[in-house]
Design an enzyme around this catalytic site. Sequence first.
Site, PDB file in Angstrom:
ATOM      1  N   ASP A   1      58.583  42.195   8.694  1.00  0.00           N
ATOM      2  CA  ASP A   1      59.365  41.590   9.774  1.00  0.00           C
ATOM      3  C   ASP A   1      59.841  42.611  10.807  1.00  0.00           C
ATOM      4  O   ASP A   1      60.456  42.236  11.797  1.00  0.00           O
ATOM      5  CB  ASP A   1      60.583  40.839   9.215  1.00  0.00           C
ATOM      6  CG  ASP A   1      60.253  39.383   8.897  1.00  0.00           C
ATOM      7  OD1 ASP A   1      59.065  39.025   9.004  1.00  0.00           O
ATOM      8  OD2 ASP A   1      61.164  38.630   8.542  1.00  0.00           O
TER       9      ASP A   1
ATOM     10  N   ASP B   1      47.263  36.423  58.985  1.00  0.00           N
ATOM     11  CA  ASP B   1      46.562  36.297  57.721  1.00  0.00           C
ATOM     12  C   ASP B   1      47.183  35.232  56.826  1.00  0.00           C
ATOM     13  O   ASP B   1      46.501  34.541  56.085  1.00  0.00           O
ATOM     14  CB  ASP B   1      46.603  37.652  57.006  1.00  0.00           C
ATOM     15  CG  ASP B   1      45.263  37.973  56.393  1.00  0.00           C
ATOM     16  OD1 ASP B   1      44.291  37.269  56.712  1.00  0.00           O
ATOM     17  OD2 ASP B   1      45.207  38.920  55.605  1.00  0.00           O
TER      18      ASP B   1
ATOM     19  N   GLY C   1      41.311  34.793  52.750  1.00  0.00           N
ATOM     20  CA  GLY C   1      41.037  33.808  53.785  1.00  0.00           C
ATOM     21  C   GLY C   1      39.591  33.742  54.242  1.00  0.00           C
ATOM     22  O   GLY C   1      38.944  32.698  54.184  1.00  0.00           O
ATOM     23  N   MET C   2      39.040  34.879  54.648  1.00  0.00           N
ATOM     24  CA  MET C   2      37.694  34.890  55.188  1.00  0.00           C
ATOM     25  C   MET C   2      36.682  34.494  54.123  1.00  0.00           C
ATOM     26  O   MET C   2      35.769  33.706  54.369  1.00  0.00           O
ATOM     27  CB  MET C   2      37.388  36.293  55.723  1.00  0.00           C
ATOM     28  CG  MET C   2      36.277  36.306  56.727  1.00  0.00           C
ATOM     29  SD  MET C   2      36.565  35.046  57.971  1.00  0.00           S
ATOM     30  CE  MET C   2      35.994  35.890  59.399  1.00  0.00           C
TER      31      MET C   2
END
Lengths: 442, 506
Positions: free
Chosen positions: B36, B294, B429-430
């Site tokens: 434990d 962006d 994004g692109m």
Amino acid sequence: MQTKQEISNVNSIKFECETGNYHTFCPISCVAWLYQKIEDSFFLVIGTKTCGYFLQNALGVMIFAEPRYAMAELEEADISAHLNDYMELKRLCSIIKKDRNPSVIFWIGTCTTEIIKMDLEGIAPKLEAELGIPIIVARANGLDYAFTQGEDTVLAALAQSFGLKTFNQEGIKETSSSNLILFGSVPNSVVYELTKELEAFDINVKGWLPAKRYTEFPILNEKDFVCGVNPYLSRTATTLMRRRKCQLIGAPFPIGPDGTRAWIEKICSVFNKSPYGLEEKENKVWKNLQNYTDLLKGKSIFFMGDNLLEISLARFLIRCGMVVFEIGIPYLDKRYQGAELSLLEKTCEKMGVFLPIIVEKPDNYNQVDRIKDLEPDLVITGMAHANPLEARGINTKWSVEFTFSQIHGFTNAKNILELITKPLQRQQTNNVFVSNLVNATS
Amino acid sequence: MKLAYWMYAGPAHIGTLRIASSFSKVHAIMHAPLGDDYYNVMRSMLERKRDFTPVTASVVDRHVLARGSQEKVIQNITRKDKEEKPDLVILTPTCTSSILQEDLQNFVNRASQDTKADILLADVNHYRVNEFQAADRTLEQVIKFYIEKAEKNKVLSSQKTEYPSVNIIGPCNLTFHGQHDVAELKHLLTDLGITVNTILPEGSSVDVIKDLPKAWFNVVPYREVGLLTAEYLQKAFNMPFIDTPPIGVLETANFIRQIQKILSEQGVLKDFEEYIDIQTRFISQSAWFSRSIDCQNLLGKTAVVFGDATHASALTKILSEEMGIKVLVSGTYCKHQQDWFRTQVADHCQEVLITDDHTLVADMIARLEPSAIFGTQMERHIGKRLNIPCGVISAPVHIQNFPLSYRPFMGYEGSNQIADLIYNSFTLGMEDHLLEIFGGHDTKDIETTTLSNEIDWDSAASNELKRIPGFVRGKIKRNVEKFAKTNNLNTITLDVMLACKEDGNV
């Protein structure tokens, strides 16, 4: 079976027993490799959040791969017996049957089921009949056992019950005339390799306990020969001898080329086969390992002890030229490990080094003190101590890796030495790195 | 009984151990079975600690079960007292020991007669509270104990510091990005002209507890740990506290304004508005970033957030208020914080989910198919299965979430880090546009190069090859084929593989 000679040799090794304050994995960790080994199984660990948290952290990414194991997490109502254990287990196992349809369910008892005295062995046969799935109960708890002994409890439970109950026998046919059964869970490629090694001496293996699938387990007959491949299977060995009346071949374990050869030789001697060419084979392996043994020669090592592989590994490493200061081990069955202990003695004699002290139930605090005094080149230890020891300039290797790597047989000796030499090689590169730093700044 | 594969929060004793091991010179003794003490592994591995974790077990074994611990616990406590000379020993029950119902308080009373260290029994119910609640409770217990002790010995510092000062309460071992957050908070408070009186418990000695009342107010950066202590100090010494996590530009400003209010109530008039303005517009990049061109691509994208109450609520607000991202579901596994959580995120998401069942979270994510997930390691794996990107924002976490480099989540630098995390989680994004126009990535399978096609692999051998991890498979395949060629073998079987391995060629 061991001879009187072996026992008297054993007595000349120095054994000690400390407080048992050491770090190890909980034995329920055996589900990690057993559920992968037995492909049609499901492991249900009946315990608390603490057990679940351990499994989830110790097994890391495995947990995400839709594992065939789960927790039956006990809640307050289970502890105080407000809920009926039988009904609760029936409910969970019905879900498991519906979702996964396993060929067998293993119930892993834990500390909590021990303390509240949950009658798992009593409930299992009733549920087995109702659900139509074999249920095997293993008490792999931290009150009684350490780490790899978990596998021992599971295999002992299997050895006890397998082939005895009516629905187990359907579809299982005696497929081999051989009467040698090997026990111990190892990866399938190791099974293949060790089986092949014996076949080369005209010894056929009837089956392995455990096999790849529950339904492929071998039939156990009285007088069958059994032999272990792992040093922590003493309960399984006892069960096979006493309950199933099998004959145990007491051999060193096939870890390292020396151990593998001694293991094969012992089995050959039982079956009256000549181990012709085995010595050459061993020598060839040693030759292939020379790059590693050159590096290890004269280096010292200290086993803190947590997985019961320690004696076999120490024996192999002494044969590689290392000096062993201390072999810590959670539990030592001097009868089951008798042949291994006597090989350890012989190896020390052969290599001209002192017999290491074997410390059962070690005390980690005292061990760290001894490590500070002895300054070994390498300490085999658990992860709780590894980083702090490294920070104090002591090389360490994480002991659990030996449990999860392929270490059996002739070809896998290289894996062991790769693990062992890695920290030593890293130390060399570190030294270069540090001296470059010093040169650059001065 | 509950069928469980995974849990978000650990058992209670982990919380107690996190507090105990965060203090310096405090030792925890667990009343627990072998195995434990897994907490030691986690601390040593995840946080890469150089010191030994000050946690040992008084092992509960078969003998203890039969006869009770008797002198064992007391001996273990007095032994640690001599070996480590700690200021405090915390006896920590576990789920196992709590059902044994031994009189641990009696052991504590008896042991403390012979020890230099103070001895406490952690007061937590293992079947009712989780890791976080236990940590919160233990911290309060320790602080209350030492405050009362100081009062009795008349060494309590009741005089406030001359200039504004603060206690930071709650950061402890294994806190998600905890040490970076503390550094950033200190930085922020220094900027505001406020000195840090103490940080508890991380790295502090229990000696500093008597000086807690010197501070003007308290800050609880994480909702999960420290609130009970702050509430206690408020009651005992009338100390105000701030429990807004300063994560994100808006919440950091909110945090600073609360400080301003507290200071003015204590007679110090400060105006931090200019500071907030400069930090937001020029020091932090995230406000400008979210206005930059962006970031337009992020507008209208969807996300699911899940984690502890602190981080899930903060991320929900950042996504919806600062980035313009639609949060479909915001959820937490901290059930005991659910009221607070709901009030925080109600206006910033479509739905609130309170659960500690990861399968519910997985089903929800599969149903909603968000563009990105922000969650724990579990959500990262759910995302992997569903092919949805995920940013990890909350515990439970793996070792890679204990980074070496400076990665706070709090304050102005934290908002930069979070902006990067969010932006990088969405498809760029692109790339996004190109994928749409050209209908996906190049999907042709790349065939593995082999030496020749003359060599066959039988099914057993190729199955074995499949079991070899991908990153070495190619090398092994080539080696075996080379071996077969030099030995004039046309078919590769398991035997050939083994022979090659024996030859030392794999």
